[in-house]
Design a protein around this motif. Structure first.
Motif, PDB file in Angstrom:
ATOM      1  N   PRO A  92       0.781  -1.373   0.001  1.00  8.00           N
ATOM      2  CA  PRO A  92      -0.427  -0.493  -0.510  1.00  8.00           C
ATOM      3  C   PRO A  92       0.176   1.117  -0.195  1.00  8.00           C
ATOM      4  CG  PRO A  92      -0.184  -1.251   2.367  1.00  8.00           C
ATOM      5  CD  PRO A  92       0.393  -2.076   1.554  1.00  8.00           C
ATOM      6  N   ASP A  93       2.547   1.559   0.287  1.00  6.23           N
ATOM      7  CA  ASP A  93       3.134   2.602  -0.179  1.00  6.23           C
ATOM      8  C   ASP A  93       3.210   3.128  -1.456  1.00  6.23           C
ATOM      9  OD1 ASP A  93       4.824   4.120   1.019  1.00  6.23           O
ATOM     10  OD2 ASP A  93       5.100   3.612   3.100  1.00  6.23           O
ATOM     11  N   PRO A  94       3.599   3.854  -1.938  1.00  3.00           N
ATOM     12  CA  PRO A  94       4.704   3.865  -2.876  1.00  3.00           C
ATOM     13  C   PRO A  94       5.313   4.078  -3.030  1.00  3.00           C
ATOM     14  CG  PRO A  94       2.825   5.780  -2.113  1.00  3.00           C
ATOM     15  CD  PRO A  94       2.196   5.045  -1.233  1.00  3.00           C
ATOM     16  N   PHE A  95       6.098   4.305  -1.864  1.00  2.00           N
ATOM     17  CA  PHE A  95       7.324   4.675  -1.340  1.00  2.00           C
ATOM     18  C   PHE A  95       8.091   3.676  -1.505  1.00  2.00           C
ATOM     19  CE2 PHE A  95      11.076   4.707   1.182  1.00  2.00           C
ATOM     20  CZ  PHE A  95      12.167   5.594   0.752  1.00  2.00           C
ATOM     21  N   TRP A  96       7.657   2.706  -0.767  1.00  2.00           N
ATOM     22  CA  TRP A  96       8.009   1.013   0.095  1.00  2.00           C
ATOM     23  C   TRP A  96       8.037   0.878  -1.726  1.00  2.00           C
ATOM     24  CZ3 TRP A  96      11.835   0.171   2.443  1.00  2.00           C
ATOM     25  CH2 TRP A  96      11.866   1.247   3.428  1.00  2.00           C
ATOM     26  N   ARG A  97       7.151   0.357  -2.674  1.00  2.00           N
ATOM     27  CA  ARG A  97       6.614  -0.185  -4.013  1.00  2.00           C
ATOM     28  C   ARG A  97       7.233  -0.202  -4.699  1.00  2.00           C
ATOM     29  NH1 ARG A  97       0.903   1.369  -4.038  1.00  2.00           N
ATOM     30  NH2 ARG A  97       1.485   2.842  -4.952  1.00  2.00           N
ATOM     31  N   ALA A  98       7.893   1.230  -4.840  1.00  2.00           N
ATOM     32  CA  ALA A  98       9.022   1.856  -6.040  1.00  2.00           C
ATOM     33  C   ALA A  98       9.841   0.829  -6.074  1.00  2.00           C
ATOM     34  CB  ALA A  98       8.939   3.467  -5.704  1.00  2.00           C
ATOM     35  N   ARG A  99      10.476   0.948  -3.886  1.00  2.00           N
ATOM     36  CA  ARG A  99      12.089   0.482  -4.263  1.00  2.00           C
ATOM     37  C   ARG A  99      12.038  -1.492  -4.241  1.00  2.00           C
ATOM     38  NH1 ARG A  99      14.202   2.753   1.293  1.00  2.00           N
ATOM     39  NH2 ARG A  99      15.896   1.743   1.394  1.00  2.00           N
ATOM     40  N   LYS A 100      11.276  -2.118  -3.562  1.00  2.00           N
ATOM     41  CA  LYS A 100      10.165  -3.105  -3.486  1.00  2.00           C
ATOM     42  C   LYS A 100      10.901  -3.057  -5.423  1.00  2.00           C
ATOM     43  CE  LYS A 100       7.777  -4.903  -0.531  1.00  2.00           C
ATOM     44  NZ  LYS A 100       6.239  -5.420  -0.210  1.00  2.00           N
ATOM     45  N   ARG A 101      10.181  -2.552  -6.172  1.00  2.00           N
ATOM     46  CA  ARG A 101       9.462  -2.335  -7.465  1.00  2.00           C
ATOM     47  C   ARG A 101      11.991  -3.075  -8.014  1.00  2.00           C
ATOM     48  NH1 ARG A 101       7.049  -2.921 -11.238  1.00  2.00           N
ATOM     49  NH2 ARG A 101       4.943  -2.473 -10.105  1.00  2.00           N
ATOM     50  N   GLY A 102      12.485  -1.806  -7.585  1.00  2.00           N
ATOM     51  CA  GLY A 102      14.006  -2.471  -7.697  1.00  2.00           C
ATOM     52  C   GLY A 102      15.112  -3.523  -7.450  1.00  2.00           C
TER      53      GLY A 102
END
Ligand SMILES: N[C@@H](CCC(=O)N[C@@H](CS)C(=O)NCC(=O)O)C(=O)O
Length: 261
Positions: free
Chosen positions: A138-148
């Motif tokens: 649910p957190d866009p910050f962690w979502r982007a990092r996780k994708r990386g």
């Protein structure tokens, strides 16, 4: 009285709470959520923890979130050995460590773990399921990092800074442990509880060479491991297959991390 813990075997934050409960000698009932299979994204759990993370403690129906808050709650709400020092100054020093864990250490353990091992487990799923796993955060910050971490691995932009942060952390621990048995005094406190799962994570990922020339950290970790709380809180809920998987992947990751130090 009912004490329920929502947790996962490899979660450092959940391990921290299990350690605090074990140190206090408290019995609890567990709800095991496989976070690598996305079980923490189910709507029922999101009501307890809208950030979709473990751990969550439920004490007589009252929900307590955030591992550091939970550990302090456990110390205050239950009898057993005190894990917070009485002296306000030593207590403030303890909180500097637990704050550091929340603000810097935990955000840095995530890339290191994902890149070395968790991404391989997640990538065993279909491409659609991997995308779903990422998008469910649910957190866009962690979502982007996780994708990386999942797709770019060691080349993800935050990995080098994360491993360097651990090097600095170990140096600071070495200094703090110069004159005392435990991190903030000669008594074991929640500062020691907070750091234990992170040192264990580094060791599981074959990163223990980072403290082989740090005798105080070495002594501290040996003392931590000889406490009766360590084995059950850290390993009793760790599925053997996942533990082996992490250790094997960690061994392969060490040369890559070593170059970043
Ligand atoms: N600040 C939270 C962080 C909790 C957290 O990040 N938990 C991780 C495991 S250690 C998690 O549930 N991750 C699930 C995911 O990334 O999908 C706490 O201290 O409780």
């Amino acid at each position: 009285m009912s004490i329920e813990l929502y947790h996962h075997g490899s979660s450092v934050c959940a391990a921290k709470v299990r350690l605090a409960l074990a140190e206090k000698g408290i019995k609890w009932d567990g709800h095991y959520l496989d976070i690598l299979a996305g079980e923490h994204h189910n709507p029922k759990y999101l009501k307890l923890n809208p950030k979709a993370v473990v751990p969550t403690l439920v004490h007589d129906g009252q929900v307590i979130r955030e591992s550091t808050v939970i550990c302090e709650y456990v110390d205050d709400a239950f009898s057993g050995p005190k894990l917070k020092p009485k002296d306000p100054l030593i207590q403030a020093n303890m909180r500097l460590w637990t704050k550091l864990v929340d603000e810097e250490v935990h955000p840095s353990v995530r890339p290191i773990t994902y890149v070395a091992t968790h991404r391989h487990k997640i990538m065993e799923q279909s491409p659609e399921e991997v995308e779903e796993h990422i998008e469910n955060d649910p957190d866009p910050f962690w979502r982007a990092r996780k994708r990386g971490w999942i797709y770019d691995g060691f080349n993800a932009p935050d990995v080098k800074a994360a491993i360097q942060l651990f090097n600095k952390l170990l140096g600071d621990m070495e200094t703090s442990l110069q004159d005392t048995n435990w991190l903030v005094s000669n008594e074991y406190t929640l500062a020691d509880t907070a750091l234990t799962p992170y040192l264990n994570r580094l060791e599981m990922l074959s990163l223990m060479k980072m403290w082989d020339k740090r005798p105080n950290v070495t002594r501290w970790f040996e003392n931590v491991k000889s406490r009766p709380s360590f084995q059950p809180a850290i390993f009793e809920y760790f599925p053997e297959e996942l533990r082996t998987f992490m250790i094997e992947n960690g061994r392969k990751a060490w040369p890559k991390y070593q170059k970043m130090l």
